[in-house]
Design a protein around this motif. Structure first.
Motif, short mmCIF file in Angstrom:
data_model
loop_
_atom_site.label_atom_id
_atom_site.label_comp_id
_atom_site.label_asym_id
_atom_site.label_seq_id
_atom_site.Cartn_x
_atom_site.Cartn_y
_atom_site.Cartn_z
N LYS A 89 0.84 -1.20 0.00
CA LYS A 89 0.00 0.00 0.00
C LYS A 89 0.87 1.24 0.00
N ASN A 90 0.45 2.24 -0.75
CA ASN A 90 1.14 3.52 -0.76
C ASN A 90 0.32 4.56 0.01
N ASP A 91 0.97 5.65 0.41
CA ASP A 91 0.31 6.67 1.22
C ASP A 91 -0.90 7.28 0.54
N ASP A 92 -0.90 7.33 -0.80
CA ASP A 92 -2.01 7.95 -1.51
C ASP A 92 -3.15 6.98 -1.80
N GLY A 93 -3.06 5.74 -1.25
CA GLY A 93 -4.13 4.76 -1.45
C GLY A 93 -3.93 3.86 -2.64
N SER A 94 -2.90 4.14 -3.43
CA SER A 94 -2.60 3.26 -4.56
C SER A 94 -1.91 2.00 -4.04
N VAL A 95 -1.80 1.02 -4.92
CA VAL A 95 -1.14 -0.24 -4.56
C VAL A 95 -0.08 -0.55 -5.62
N THR A 96 1.11 -0.89 -5.18
CA THR A 96 2.19 -1.26 -6.09
C THR A 96 2.40 -2.76 -6.05
N TYR A 97 2.28 -3.39 -7.21
CA TYR A 97 2.54 -4.81 -7.35
C TYR A 97 3.94 -5.00 -7.91
N LYS A 98 4.70 -5.92 -7.36
CA LYS A 98 6.02 -6.25 -7.88
C LYS A 98 6.05 -7.73 -8.23
N MET A 99 6.44 -8.02 -9.47
CA MET A 99 6.39 -9.40 -9.94
C MET A 99 7.51 -9.65 -10.94
N SER A 100 7.75 -10.91 -11.22
CA SER A 100 8.73 -11.26 -12.23
C SER A 100 8.18 -10.89 -13.60
N LYS A 101 9.08 -10.78 -14.58
CA LYS A 101 8.63 -10.48 -15.93
C LYS A 101 7.72 -11.59 -16.47
N SER A 102 8.03 -12.82 -16.10
CA SER A 102 7.19 -13.93 -16.56
C SER A 102 5.80 -13.85 -15.94
N LYS A 103 5.72 -13.41 -14.67
CA LYS A 103 4.41 -13.28 -14.01
C LYS A 103 3.62 -12.13 -14.65
N HIS A 104 4.32 -11.04 -14.98
CA HIS A 104 3.64 -9.92 -15.63
C HIS A 104 3.10 -10.35 -16.98
N GLU A 106 2.24 -13.34 -17.81
CA GLU A 106 1.11 -14.22 -17.51
C GLU A 106 -0.13 -13.40 -17.16
N MET A 107 0.06 -12.34 -16.36
CA MET A 107 -1.05 -11.49 -15.97
C MET A 107 -1.69 -10.82 -17.19
N LEU A 108 -0.86 -10.28 -18.09
CA LEU A 108 -1.39 -9.65 -19.30
C LEU A 108 -2.13 -10.67 -20.16
N ALA A 109 -1.62 -11.91 -20.20
CA ALA A 109 -2.29 -12.95 -20.99
C ALA A 109 -3.67 -13.26 -20.41
N GLU A 110 -3.78 -13.25 -19.08
CA GLU A 110 -5.07 -13.52 -18.44
C GLU A 110 -6.05 -12.37 -18.67
N ILE A 111 -5.53 -11.13 -18.61
CA ILE A 111 -6.38 -9.98 -18.89
C ILE A 111 -6.88 -10.05 -20.34
N LYS A 112 -5.96 -10.36 -21.24
CA LYS A 112 -6.32 -10.48 -22.66
C LYS A 112 -7.40 -11.53 -22.87
N GLN A 113 -7.24 -12.68 -22.21
CA GLN A 113 -8.23 -13.74 -22.37
C GLN A 113 -9.57 -13.34 -21.79
N SER A 114 -9.55 -12.59 -20.68
CA SER A 114 -10.80 -12.11 -20.08
C SER A 114 -11.55 -11.20 -21.04
N ILE A 115 -10.81 -10.32 -21.73
CA ILE A 115 -11.44 -9.43 -22.70
C ILE A 115 -12.00 -10.22 -23.87
N ILE A 116 -11.23 -11.19 -24.35
CA ILE A 116 -11.68 -12.02 -25.48
C ILE A 116 -12.93 -12.80 -25.09
#
Length: 208
Positions: A89-104, A106-116
């Motif tokens: 959590k950040n002070d302004d209420g935002s959230v920072t996610y830190k992940m490996s490039k492979s996880k990122h 994978e995340m984009l692939a899941e978002i893409k599939q959700s849209i499709i």
């Protein structure tokens, strides 16, 4: 981060994000007239904008507070870490996610599939009776809705373009596109003649 719920989050958060963008545009206009407020408005804009930092081994994605309206951030963080993603959590209420490039990736692939999957539902559910087909480019910056023109113009099926626009903008957000460069073009094409008779540009047309 529970990616199975992501498309629902996209639709629910979309209006909040667009409202934030509209508010920031207004603040920037005031800043142009009054240079003494420029820094303040820039800070406000930055706090509402997502950012993606792609390092050598890891990727950091910071999602603005407006995406988490009504959610318990502690639960958001626990869910993310259950998916193998570090979150803070950040002070302004935002959230920072830190992940490996492979996880990122994978995340984009899941978002893409959700849209499709959602596009397929628009085409087959019967909720948008004029829509015959929907195509898109790989970056979700352009969609073409093929419709029965007469039915489309006498229905509320134009709302389908809103969902496509929001989906495209959210994909760009997680992919690290500069918020000032979010663009999604929706072409409305007549099934019978193949003529494009309408064009909707997000977020520009949403702010008019």
């Amino acid at each position: 981060m529970n990616l199975n719920k992501l498309w629902i989050t996209i639709l629910l958060a979309g209006m909040l994000v667009l409202t934030a963008c509209s508010d920031n545009n207004d603040k920037e206009a005031v800043a142009e007239e009054n240079s003494s407020t420029e820094a303040k408005n820039q800070d406000t804009s930055d706090s509402e904008a997502a950012s993606v930092d792609k390092g050598l081994f890891n990727v950091e994605v910071t999602i603005p507070a407006s995406m988490f309206e009504g959610e318990d951030l502690d639960t958001v963080i626990v869910d993310a870490e259950a998916e193998g993603i570090k979150a803070a959590k950040n002070d302004d209420g935002s959230v920072t996610y830190k992940m490996s490039k492979s996880k990122h990736k994978e995340m984009l692939a899941e978002i893409k599939q959700s849209i499709i999957d959602s596009i397929e539902e628009m085409k087959t559910s019967g909720d948008f009776v004029s829509v015959k087909d929907i195509t898109h480019n790989n970056s979700f910056t352009e969609f073409t809705m093929v419709v029965d023109k007469t039915t489309y113009e006498n229905s509320m099926d134009g709302f389908a373009s809103f969902a496509l626009g929001i989906g495209g903008m959210m994909y760009q957000m997680y992919d690290g596109v500069d918020p000032d460069e979010y663009k999604v073009n929706i072409l409305i094409q007549d099934e019978e003649t193949n003529d494009v008779f309408d064009e909707i540009l997000f977020p520009d047309d949403m702010n008019e």
